[in-house]
Design an enzyme around this catalytic site. Sequence first.
Site, PDB file in Angstrom:
ATOM      1  N   ASP A   1      10.017  15.030  10.358  1.00 52.92           N
ATOM      2  CA  ASP A   1       9.816  14.608   9.360  1.00 52.92           C
ATOM      3  C   ASP A   1       8.871  15.098   8.762  1.00 52.92           C
ATOM      4  OD1 ASP A   1      10.665  14.024   6.975  1.00 52.92           O
ATOM      5  OD2 ASP A   1      10.900  12.185   6.751  1.00 52.92           O
TER       6      ASP A   1
ATOM      7  N   VAL B   1       0.609  -1.109   0.274  1.00 54.47           N
ATOM      8  CA  VAL B   1       0.251   0.019   0.052  1.00 54.47           C
ATOM      9  C   VAL B   1       0.542   1.206   0.195  1.00 54.47           C
ATOM     10  CG1 VAL B   1      -2.162  -0.735   1.177  1.00 54.47           C
ATOM     11  CG2 VAL B   1      -0.455  -0.233   2.793  1.00 54.47           C
TER      12      VAL B   1
END
Length: 594
Positions: free
Chosen positions: A270, A148
């Site tokens: 991040d 995915v």
Amino acid sequence: MGHCYSRNISTVDDDDEIPSATAQLPHRSHQNHHQTSSSSSIPQSPATSEVNPYNISPFQSPLPAGVAPSPARTPGRKFKWPFPPPSPAKPIMAALRRRRGTAPHPRDGPIPEDSEAGGSGGGIGERLDKNFGFAKNFEGKYELGREVGRGHFGHTCWAKAKKGKIKGQTVAVKIISKSKMTSALSIEDVRREVKLLKALSGHSHMVKFYDVFEDSDNVFVVMELCEGGELLDSILARGGRYPEAEAKRILVQILSATAFFHLQGVVHRDLKPENFLFTSKNEDAVLKVIDFGLSDYARFDQRLNDVVGSAYYVAPEVLHRSYSTEADIWSIGVISYILLCGSRPFYGRTESAIFRCVLRANPNFDDLPWPSISPIAKDFVKRLLNKDHRKRMTAAQALAHPWLRDENPGLLLDFSIYKLVKSYIRASPFRRAALKSLSKAIPEEELVFLKAQFMLLEPEDGGLHLHNFTTALTRYATDAMIESRLPDILNMMQPLAHKKLDFEEFCAASVSVYQLEALEEWEQIATVAFEHFESEGSRAISVQELAEEMSLGPNAYPLLKDWIRSLDGKLNFLGYAKFLHGVTVRSSSSRPMR
Ligand SMILES: Nc1ncnc2c1ncn2[C@@H]1O[C@H](COP(=O)(O)OP(=O)(O)OP(=O)(O)O)[C@@H](O)[C@H]1O
Ligand SMILES: [Ca+2]
Ligand SMILES: [Ca+2]
Ligand SMILES: [Ca+2]
Ligand SMILES: [Ca+2]
């Protein structure tokens, strides 16, 4: 137009490009690098382990102007250059679409905590123990399906639980290959990523953690499957511009996750649209933060120094290698900017050009569609993208900003309050008097936030005792908070054991001078504060005493003389403002802020 071709930028020589071949220097840096290099002309405060906030300016880089830091990293960590060069298109849409079409890694590459590439940070030939102690029977419990998603460090697959509590349920499994763990540090990074996912899992905007396994080749992190895809895809699908109402809905969720993990002493490092996933394709899908692969603990009295993150989202102080949780807020500022206008605030053709832009350029708030965006939304974004991390809002404050306040799912305790209160109760009576005067001039807007924080601390008989601070922190503590040792700050708050802070004094203690200073009304605020100080807090002070108050040496005396009125030996207006600010000699005499 030309978001980054501001006046500032055009004065920069073109020969200070970061050479892309400076890869993988074995250079060692250490936690205090920034402090040691900037301390030469600034007297250090008495021996405490604390960072003196007044000694750190994001503008006092040890590096020449415009030059991004060398790839020096935390010991053993290598800096991988170059990462995929950014495309020349300015609007995020085109840039991202192109990159997705071409590169094998479809996204902005992170400035990685390197885990691929040969060599081992722990010394060549060293045998690495890649045993995590996780359960071994992944295949017995889950049936793996299609992929995915994919990142630099692993790929994520759909899977179904065959037994156990969540039997029959579909989940996501992030598979991290052990062959990519080539150093003790990269192994430690994976261990930390798992630990953080587990510890933070309870929050409604954190991806839910279920389980972790390993075999000889891989680590399998089992988590909640987010079927709505990445925020990035959603940005691309709608052309990169969100109506304010929708941008708000997204940002509230991002900020509430961030306020939560910041309170746990965790910095994500991040934050970018690729690392937020929607739980479903529905309109009302919930947004979740993922990927703690670059995350770290941020002790309250330390600053991090490794340069990690993704170029477009990286905060200036990260490039200066001295940062903490505020770096995440900058990244959220970049995301906010993109959501509202569809362009990147900081852009460059090369990575070094992006960094220069981040360090120097002011984002464009004038061109279309900005004129049609509300001033309050603009104010919000600007207060996240302040280059001075001390002037940036915290996540909890951002949630209380008038643009978002109505959307608010509930306010969260702000750890920065603890830091400020700790400093206040340990400050000299003279400094406390100066802050008390300032607190009488705090604008209404800021008072709303402080009042909310005061209430979250659950005052008794109208005031806060040490145990109120302890109880509040304990209430929200997860394993991550323990690991980041934030509760240690309570030891330093001992003077509060014999004291009670009423709301007025709480305001004096927890007001951030830097943030007030960033406001347009600062001049006015300072003037009113000074009037109060004149009438109830001021006294005559000698140059020597003032220097001591500000942890400055004798070389500051000539400067400080100008801050004291010869008439009565008290601080003049300039002196009061400078004293509040805690300015260093260097930044006041030769390097004006901003
Ligand atoms: N819980 C999840 N549900 C659905 N998809 C997920 C989930 N976790 C991750 N993904 C998909 O897998 C991709 C990669 O995951 P992740 O960002 O954790 O990997 P990474 O290798 O650390 O990436 P990066 O290169 O950004 O460091 C995500 O961008 C997302 O598309
Ligand atoms: Ca990715
Ligand atoms: Ca990712
Ligand atoms: Ca990652
Ligand atoms: Ca570290």
